[in-house]
Design an enzyme around this catalytic site. Sequence first.
Site, PDB file in Angstrom:
ATOM      1  N   GLU A 121      24.673  28.777 -18.117  1.00 42.06           N
ATOM      2  CA  GLU A 121      24.217  29.154 -19.458  1.00 42.06           C
ATOM      3  C   GLU A 121      23.365  30.411 -19.341  1.00 42.06           C
ATOM      4  OE1 GLU A 121      22.400  25.881 -21.576  1.00 42.06           O
ATOM      5  OE2 GLU A 121      24.178  24.643 -21.277  1.00 42.06           O
ATOM      6  N   HIS A 249      18.126  28.727 -31.671  1.00 43.96           N
ATOM      7  CA  HIS A 249      19.354  28.876 -30.878  1.00 43.96           C
ATOM      8  C   HIS A 249      20.149  30.021 -31.482  1.00 43.96           C
ATOM      9  CE1 HIS A 249      23.013  28.040 -28.717  1.00 43.96           C
ATOM     10  NE2 HIS A 249      22.396  27.107 -28.024  1.00 43.96           N
ATOM     11  N   ARG A 296      17.447  33.037 -24.623  1.00 39.54           N
ATOM     12  CA  ARG A 296      17.792  32.741 -26.021  1.00 39.54           C
ATOM     13  C   ARG A 296      17.003  33.521 -27.051  1.00 39.54           C
ATOM     14  NH1 ARG A 296      18.438  26.262 -25.882  1.00 39.54           N
ATOM     15  NH2 ARG A 296      20.232  26.426 -24.511  1.00 39.54           N
ATOM     16  N   HIS A 358      15.938  25.214 -33.194  1.00 38.27           N
ATOM     17  CA  HIS A 358      16.620  24.337 -32.228  1.00 38.27           C
ATOM     18  C   HIS A 358      15.674  23.441 -31.446  1.00 38.27           C
ATOM     19  CE1 HIS A 358      19.767  23.135 -29.491  1.00 38.27           C
ATOM     20  NE2 HIS A 358      19.160  23.674 -28.450  1.00 38.27           N
ATOM     21  N   ARG A 393      12.405  28.306 -23.870  1.00 39.83           N
ATOM     22  CA  ARG A 393      13.037  27.351 -22.939  1.00 39.83           C
ATOM     23  C   ARG A 393      14.352  27.875 -22.367  1.00 39.83           C
ATOM     24  NH1 ARG A 393      16.701  22.959 -23.444  1.00 39.83           N
ATOM     25  NH2 ARG A 393      16.985  23.413 -25.647  1.00 39.83           N
TER      26      ARG A 393
HETATM   27  P1  FAD Z   1      15.086  12.527 -28.973  1.00 36.81           P
HETATM   28  O1  FAD Z   1      16.301  12.436 -28.175  1.00 36.81           O
HETATM   29  O2  FAD Z   1      15.120  13.396 -30.166  1.00 36.81           O
HETATM   30  O3  FAD Z   1      14.680  11.054 -29.435  1.00 36.81           O
HETATM   31  C1  FAD Z   1      13.665  10.867 -30.397  1.00 36.81           C
HETATM   32  C2  FAD Z   1      13.518   9.392 -30.676  1.00 36.81           C
HETATM   33  O4  FAD Z   1      12.304   9.195 -31.377  1.00 36.81           O
HETATM   34  C3  FAD Z   1      14.610   8.788 -31.556  1.00 36.81           C
HETATM   35  O5  FAD Z   1      14.942   7.516 -31.066  1.00 36.81           O
HETATM   36  C4  FAD Z   1      13.940   8.633 -32.925  1.00 36.81           C
HETATM   37  O6  FAD Z   1      14.430   7.567 -33.680  1.00 36.81           O
HETATM   38  C5  FAD Z   1      12.518   8.333 -32.488  1.00 36.81           C
HETATM   39  N1  FAD Z   1      11.512   8.608 -33.499  1.00 36.81           N
HETATM   40  C6  FAD Z   1      11.094   9.788 -34.015  1.00 36.81           C
HETATM   41  N2  FAD Z   1      10.103   9.596 -34.895  1.00 36.81           N
HETATM   42  C7  FAD Z   1       9.879   8.267 -34.948  1.00 36.81           C
HETATM   43  C8  FAD Z   1       8.979   7.442 -35.680  1.00 36.81           C
HETATM   44  N3  FAD Z   1       8.092   7.932 -36.539  1.00 36.81           N
HETATM   45  N4  FAD Z   1       9.049   6.099 -35.499  1.00 36.81           N
HETATM   46  C9  FAD Z   1       9.965   5.551 -34.655  1.00 36.81           C
HETATM   47  N5  FAD Z   1      10.840   6.291 -33.937  1.00 36.81           N
HETATM   48  C10 FAD Z   1      10.782   7.630 -34.080  1.00 36.81           C
HETATM   49  N6  FAD Z   1      18.888  20.041 -24.158  1.00 36.81           N
HETATM   50  C11 FAD Z   1      19.435  20.173 -22.928  1.00 36.81           C
HETATM   51  O7  FAD Z   1      18.732  20.055 -21.927  1.00 36.81           O
HETATM   52  N7  FAD Z   1      20.767  20.413 -22.802  1.00 36.81           N
HETATM   53  C12 FAD Z   1      21.606  20.556 -23.864  1.00 36.81           C
HETATM   54  O8  FAD Z   1      22.793  20.747 -23.707  1.00 36.81           O
HETATM   55  C13 FAD Z   1      21.039  20.451 -25.160  1.00 36.81           C
HETATM   56  N8  FAD Z   1      21.814  20.604 -26.257  1.00 36.81           N
HETATM   57  C14 FAD Z   1      21.278  20.360 -27.495  1.00 36.81           C
HETATM   58  C15 FAD Z   1      22.102  20.395 -28.611  1.00 36.81           C
HETATM   59  C16 FAD Z   1      21.605  20.058 -29.859  1.00 36.81           C
HETATM   60  C17 FAD Z   1      22.507  20.101 -31.059  1.00 36.81           C
HETATM   61  C18 FAD Z   1      20.246  19.688 -29.995  1.00 36.81           C
HETATM   62  C19 FAD Z   1      19.692  19.301 -31.321  1.00 36.81           C
HETATM   63  C20 FAD Z   1      19.411  19.681 -28.894  1.00 36.81           C
HETATM   64  C21 FAD Z   1      19.918  20.019 -27.635  1.00 36.81           C
HETATM   65  N9  FAD Z   1      19.107  20.003 -26.503  1.00 36.81           N
HETATM   66  C22 FAD Z   1      19.658  20.163 -25.264  1.00 36.81           C
HETATM   67  C23 FAD Z   1      17.703  19.598 -26.603  1.00 36.81           C
HETATM   68  C24 FAD Z   1      17.586  18.128 -26.193  1.00 36.81           C
HETATM   69  O9  FAD Z   1      18.700  17.429 -26.681  1.00 36.81           O
HETATM   70  C25 FAD Z   1      16.325  17.476 -26.743  1.00 36.81           C
HETATM   71  O10 FAD Z   1      15.222  18.300 -26.527  1.00 36.81           O
HETATM   72  C26 FAD Z   1      16.078  16.143 -26.028  1.00 36.81           C
HETATM   73  O11 FAD Z   1      17.224  15.354 -26.111  1.00 36.81           O
HETATM   74  C27 FAD Z   1      14.885  15.429 -26.638  1.00 36.81           C
HETATM   75  O12 FAD Z   1      14.845  14.141 -26.105  1.00 36.81           O
HETATM   76  P2  FAD Z   1      13.649  13.169 -26.515  1.00 36.81           P
HETATM   77  O13 FAD Z   1      13.888  11.892 -25.788  1.00 36.81           O
HETATM   78  O14 FAD Z   1      12.367  13.852 -26.339  1.00 36.81           O
HETATM   79  O15 FAD Z   1      13.826  12.977 -28.103  1.00 36.81           O
HETATM   80  C1  SIN Z   2      23.653  24.486 -25.802  1.00 37.54           C
HETATM   81  O1  SIN Z   2      24.597  23.796 -25.440  1.00 37.54           O
HETATM   82  O2  SIN Z   2      23.739  25.668 -26.115  1.00 37.54           O
HETATM   83  C2  SIN Z   2      22.307  23.844 -25.914  1.00 37.54           C
HETATM   84  C3  SIN Z   2      21.706  23.772 -24.584  1.00 37.54           C
HETATM   85  C4  SIN Z   2      20.223  23.504 -24.697  1.00 37.54           C
HETATM   86  O3  SIN Z   2      19.656  23.495 -25.799  1.00 37.54           O
HETATM   87  O4  SIN Z   2      19.611  23.340 -23.654  1.00 37.54           O
END
Ligand code: FAD
Ligand code: SIN
Length: 526
Positions: A121, A249, A296, A358, A393
Site C-alpha cells: 500500500e 482516505h 495518504r 476514514h 497513519r
Molecule cells: P471497531 O472495529 O470499530 O469496533 C468498535 C466496537 O465498539 C463495535 O463493536 C461497536 O459496536 C462498539 N461500540 C462503539 N460505541 C459503543 C457504545 N457506546 N456502547 C457499546 N458498544 C460500542 N485498517 C487496517 O489496518 N487495514 C485495512 O485494510 C483497513 N481498511 C479499512 C476500511 C474501512 C472501510 C474502514 C472503515 C476502516 C479500515 N481500517 C483498516 C481501519 C480499521 O478497520 C479500524 O481502525 C479498526 O478495525 C478499529 O478496530 P477497533 O476494534 O478499535 O474498533
Molecule cells: C484500504 O484498504 O485502503 C484501507 C487500508 C487502511 O485503512 O489501513
Amino acid sequence: MATTEALQCDVLIIGSGIAGAIAALNLAENENLRIIMLTKYADPLESNTYYAQGGIIYTGEEDSPEQLAEDLTRAGDDLNSREAVAILSHEGPRLVRELLVDKYQVPFTLTPQNELERTREAAHSTSRILHVNDATGRAIQQKLVEALLQQSNIQIMTQYTAIDLLTPAHHSLNRLAIYEPLSCVGAYVYDHDTGQVVTVLSKATVLATGGLGQIFLHTTNPEGATGDGLAMAYRAGARIINAEYVQFHPTTFYHQGGARFLISEALRGEGGRLLNIDGERFMARYEPEWQELAPRDVVARSIHREMLRTGADHVYLDVASVMSAETIRDRFPNIYESCLQYDIDPTVEPIPVVPAAHYFCGGVWVDSWGRTSLQRLYAVGEVTCTGVHGANRLGSSSLLEGLVWGTRAARDIRWQVNGMDAPNPAMIPPWQSTGTDPADPALVRHDMQTIKHSMWYYVGLVRSRQRLERALRDLNTLSQDIDAFYRTTRLEPQMISLRNASLAAIIVARAAWENRESHGCHYRED
Ligand code: FAD
Ligand code: SIN
C-alpha cells in the site's frame, strides 16, 4: 424509567471489533475471570473492523522491524512515539503469525505456491501486507467472533450501548471519593430491547469503541462510528491527545447520490493511477517522488487541489489500463461488484473517487500496556492514541495496532486484576433518568447533519483559523441545545450517539484550532 440490579464482572469490554475481541480472548484464557463484552450493534461482527479491505501489516521478504518503523514514522510526519512504533514493529508481525494465521486460522490469500501473499500500500517501502482479497476485516472478524462465542467466561451483550463510564469521583454515594485518584468501575449501559439502563460494575474496564468517521458528512465508516468512547472518556476525565489528526482516505467511490464506499489503497499499491477529470495523471505535479504511493494525507490533499484546479467534484482511479480484467475481478471482487451496482465497470473504465473521513489518529492517551490516565480504565484500538501513527497513519497498521494493544492490555489486566477490589454496588446509585419526552426524529437527524456539515466544511482536509472559529462557534451553540434536548428526552440510542458525536466534534475542532502547525493529516492553510 425502571432500573435493574447491577451486573458484576471482572472485566467489562466495550466493543467487539478486533481490539476488544483480541483483549477478551486473551483474558478468557484465565478461566476464573468473568468478562462482559458489549456492542451497540445487533451483530457482534458489525464494526469498522468488519469493513477493513486492504489488509494487515505482516512482514516483507526483505524486511525488518527497523524498516517498518521507518515507514510508520515517515507516514506519521515524524511525530510518532518512538516507543510505540518499536513495540508495533517488533511484536506485531509475530502476533499476526501466532494469533491470526496459526491460532484463529484467518484464510489469508495465498500465492500459487501456497505461501501467504503480501501486497503493498502507499508509503510502504516493501510488500508486507496480508489480505483476504479485498475483504480482510470481514474474514478476521468472523474468525474472532467464532472464537468469542466458544468462550464460556465471555458474555457478549449485543444491542447494549454504553452511556457513560462509572467513575467514583463523579458517581459514588461516598462524597469523599472525590479525593481519590480518578478511576473507572464500569459503565451505565442502555439495553435497546427493554429501554432500561443497566449498571455494569467491573474491576477493570476496556474501552474498544472504535472511531468517529460519522461526525463528518462523507466517511468510509459504518453508522455507529460516532466517537462514543472518546466522548465517554473525556467526560470521565481521561487525557485525550492528537485529536486534530483525522485521516481522510484519498479514494472513496464518488456518486452524485452520495455513495461513499472505500476503494482500497491496495489498488494503488498494485499499480492503479489517479487521473484528473481530463484523463491526465496529476500526482507528479504535487509529489514527484512517490506519486500515487505517497502517504495518504499527501495524496488526499493533492486530489483536493486538483479538484479545485479543474473545478471538478471528483477525480478518477484507473486500474483497467494496469491490470487485466481477470485480476481485477479475482483480487478485488467486492470493490468490483460494488462499482457495478453504480454502473461503473472498473475492468474497462476509471472509477470516480473523492477523499472521505476514514480514521482517527488521535484519541484517548494510553501507555504501552493500554492503560489510560484513569486507574482501572484501559483502552485499545482506534479509540486510543498510542502514538504509533503520529500525525498520519500508514495503511494497514490499524488492525495491527488493535491486535498488539488488545494483547498487551489483556496481559496487564491479568497481572493486576487480583489486586483490584470489586466495586461496592451499594456505593453506585442506579441511573437517574430525567427526560420522558420521546425524541423528535427530525431534530435528532437535523442536529446530526449540522455536526457533519460543520466538520466536513470547516474541520476537513484543509483548515484555516476562520473556518475553525466558525466551526467552534456553531458546534458550541449546538451542543448547548443538544445537552438540553438530551436532558428532557427519553433515552434512546440515537440520542446517545448524537450527544457523543457533538462532544467528539468539539474535541476535534478545538484541537485543530489550537494547533497552528500543519503536520500529516492536520493541514492549516493559514
Ligand atoms: P471497531 O472495529 O470499530 O469496533 C468498535 C466496537 O465498539 C463495535 O463493536 C461497536 O459496536 C462498539 N461500540 C462503539 N460505541 C459503543 C457504545 N457506546 N456502547 C457499546 N458498544 C460500542 N485498517 C487496517 O489496518 N487495514 C485495512 O485494510 C483497513 N481498511 C479499512 C476500511 C474501512 C472501510 C474502514 C472503515 C476502516 C479500515 N481500517 C483498516 C481501519 C480499521 O478497520 C479500524 O481502525 C479498526 O478495525 C478499529 O478496530 P477497533 O476494534 O478499535 O474498533
Ligand atoms: C484500504 O484498504 O485502503 C484501507 C487500508 C487502511 O485503512 O489501513
